[in-house]
Scaffold this active site. Structure first.
Site, short mmCIF file in Angstrom:
data_model
loop_
_atom_site.label_atom_id
_atom_site.label_comp_id
_atom_site.label_asym_id
_atom_site.label_seq_id
_atom_site.Cartn_x
_atom_site.Cartn_y
_atom_site.Cartn_z
N HIS A 1 -21.92 50.89 98.95
CA HIS A 1 -23.10 50.03 99.07
C HIS A 1 -23.79 49.96 97.72
O HIS A 1 -23.85 50.95 96.99
CB HIS A 1 -24.06 50.60 100.12
CG HIS A 1 -25.10 49.63 100.58
ND1 HIS A 1 -26.25 49.38 99.86
CD2 HIS A 1 -25.17 48.83 101.69
CE1 HIS A 1 -26.98 48.50 100.51
NE2 HIS A 1 -26.35 48.14 101.61
N ASP B 1 -21.76 47.55 107.40
CA ASP B 1 -21.05 46.28 107.61
C ASP B 1 -19.67 46.50 108.21
O ASP B 1 -19.18 45.69 109.00
CB ASP B 1 -20.93 45.52 106.28
CG ASP B 1 -22.28 45.18 105.69
OD1 ASP B 1 -23.09 44.59 106.41
OD2 ASP B 1 -22.53 45.52 104.53
#
Length: 433
Positions: A309, A367
Site C-alpha cells: 500500500h 483491495d
C-alpha cells in the site's frame, strides 16, 4: 494547535530568511507553516501530488503508515470493524462521538426515510445506454440531486448541511443499486425501511419482484465490514477533490459527484478490480511461480496487485479483518473449490512465504480481499468502484462538513511552476507565412 513559542524552521532564499512555525497536531509529525513564504521570501513551495503538503486541519481520520495505524475520531479501525456497524461508524465520522442508543435509533430511522428517491429520478436512468458504466450513472445522477432537493442547499446553515449529508449517505446506495439493475435489465427494487443499511443494499441489488430474497446474515455482515473499512481514509485524491470543490461554495451534491469522478480513476478506486484481473491473467495455480518471477524481474512491467500500500509501509490494518471475513464468506457459500478463489488463496500463501515479498513488506491489502468477497457475493467487477463510492460517501460528507465549518477555510487556489514561453510579440497571420 499552534503555540507561538513552539519550534520554528528557518528558510533562506536570495539573501532573505523567514521563520516558519512548526504546527503540532495531537498525533503525527510537525508541519511547517509556509503560508508566509511568498510574502517573506518571494517564492512558492513545489510539491507535485501534494504528497508532502498538509492542505487542511482535520479531526476525523488519522493514519500512521509506518505503524499500520488507522483511527477514526481516535478509535482504532479494528475495534470499529469488529464491534460497530457501518451506520454507527457513519454517525461517529459525522458527529465526532459514538452514538448512544437513542441517538443511534433516531439516526437510523432518519436515514431509513431518506433512502427513497424522488420518483422522477427514475427517468434519468432511461437516458443512459444499457451498457453505460455504473460509475457514469452514479456520478451523473448524484450531481443532479440538487435539482430535486432544494431544501438543504443553504450551506451556511448547520441544519441544511446536516440534512444534505444524511440524504447523500442514504440515497447513494439506492442510486448505486438502481444503476446495477438498469445495466442488467432488471426492475428497480425500492429500499426497505425495516432492513439495516447493508441488508437493504444487498436486497436492492439482488431481489426481484415476485421472488422473495432472503438476505443471508453472514453476507450482510461481510458487506457491512467492507463498507465500514472503506468509509474514510484521510486526505486521499477523492477526498481532496471534495474539499477543493467544496471550498468554492458549491452545493454538496456537486461536491460528492466530483469525489465520485475522482474515485473512478484506476489509480484510486479500481485496485480491487485490478487484483481480480491479475488473478484471471495468472489462470491456474501452476501459473503462480512464473508470474511471481515476472514480478521480481526489474525489467518486467508485471505488478503484484492487491499487495502492499502506498500509505501503509508495514501492513494494512484493514486487510487482516477482511481476510477473516473473506474466508467466512467463501465457507458460507461453499466456494472453497471456486477456481479463482482457490487461486487467490494459493497466491496469498505463496507470496506471504516468499522472502522477496516479505522483506519488502508486500502483504495482501484491503483491495485484495474486498475484491474476492465482492466476487463471491456475485457482484460484477463493474460495480466494485461503485461499492467503494457507497462506502466513501460517509467520509466525503464528513470531510465536507468539517471543511465548511472551519472558520479559517478559504477557496483552494494552488500555484504553479511555469515552464512555458516568456513574453512574445504578436505576429499577424499575413506575416507568419
Amino acid at each position: 494547535m499552534h503555540d507561538p513559542k513552539s519550534e520554528t524552521a528557518t528558510l533562506h532564499a536570495g539573501g532573505a530568511s523567514m521563520q516558519a512555525p512548526l504546527l503540532k497536531g495531537t498525533m503525527g509529525p510537525d508541519v511547517a507553516d509556509l503560508r508566509g513564504i511568498q510574502q517573506n521570501l518571494g517564492i512558492f513551495s513545489f510539491d507535485p501530488g501534494l504528497t508532502g503538503t498538509a492542505t487542511c486541519t482535520s479531526k476525523i481520520t488519522f493514519i500512521d503508515g509506518d505503524a499500520g495505524t488507522l483511527l477514526h475520531r481516535g478509535y482504532p479501525i479494528e475495534d470499529l470493524a469488529l464491534n460497530a456497524s457501518f451506520t454507527e461508524t457513519a454517525y461517529l465520522l459525522l458527529y465526532g462521538e459514538l452514538p448512544t442508543t437513542p441517538q443511534y435509533q433516531a439516526f437510523q430511522a432518519d436515514m431509513n426515510t431518506h433512502r427513497l428517491l424522488n420518483e422522477q429520478i427514475r427517468n434519468f436512468f432511461n437516458g443512459f445506454r444499457r451498457d453505460a458504466h455504473p460509475m457514469a450513472i452514479l456520478c451523473g445522477t448524484v450531481g443532479a440531486l440538487s435539482a430535486f432537493y432544494h431544501d438543504g442547499l443553504d450551506i451556511s446553515q448547520a441544519e441544511d448541511r446536516d440534512l444534505s449529508a444524511r440524504r447523500l449517505i442514504a440515497k447513494v446506495p439506492t442510486i448505486a443499486a438502481w444503476a446495477y439493475k438498469y445495466s442488467i435489465g432488471e426492475p428497480f427494487i425500492y429500499p426497505d425501511e425495516e432492513m439495516s443499511f447493508s441488508e437493504n443494499f444487498l436486497h436492492m441489488l439482488f431481489a426481484r419482484p415476485g421472488n422473495h430474497y432472503r438476505v443471508n446474515p453472514v453476507l450482510a455482515r461481510a458487506m457491512d465490514r467492507i463498507l465500514l473499512l472503506h468509509a474514510d481514509h484521510e486526505q486521499n485524491a477523492s477526498t481532496t477533490t471534495v474539499r477543493l470543490v467544496g471550498s468554492t461554495g458549491a452545493n454538496p451534491y456537486a461536491c460528492i459527484s466530483a469525489g465520485i469522478a475522482a474515485l473512478w480513476g484506476p489509480a484510486h478506486g479500481g485496485a480491487n478490480e485490478a487484483a481480480l484481473n491479475m488473478l484471471q491473467s495468472i489462470g491456474t495455480r501452476e501459473g503462480i511461480p512464473s508470474f511471481l518471477e515476472q514480478v521480481k524481474d526489474k525489467n518486467s512491467s508485471v505488478r503484484l496487485m492487491g499487495f502492499g500500500h502506498r500509505v501503509y509501509k508495514n501492513f494494512d490494518p484493514r486487510a487482516k479483518i477482511l481476510q477473516a471475513t473473506c474466508h467466512e464468506v467463501i465457507s458460507e457459500l461453499g466456494l472453497e473449490r471456486d477456481p479463482l478463489l482457490d487461486l487467490a488463496k494459493e497466491l496469498e500463501r505463496v507470496a506471504t512465504e516468499d522472502d522477496y515479498f516479505v522483506s519488502r513488506k508486500l502483504y495482501p491489502n484491503v483491495d485484495f480481499y474486498s475484491g474476492l468477497i465482492l466476487k463471491a457475493l456475485g457482484i460484477p467487477t463493474s460495480m466494485f468502484t461503485v461499492l467503494f463510492a457507497v462506502a466513501r460517501t460517509v467520509g466525503w460528507v464528513s470531510q465536507w462538513k468539517e471543511m465548511i465549518e472551519d472558520p479559517a477555510g478559504r477557496i483552494t487556489r494552488p500555484r504553479q511552476l511555469y515552464v512555458g514561453e516568456t513574453k512574445r510579440e504578436f505576429v499577424s497571420m499575413s506575416d507568419r507565412g
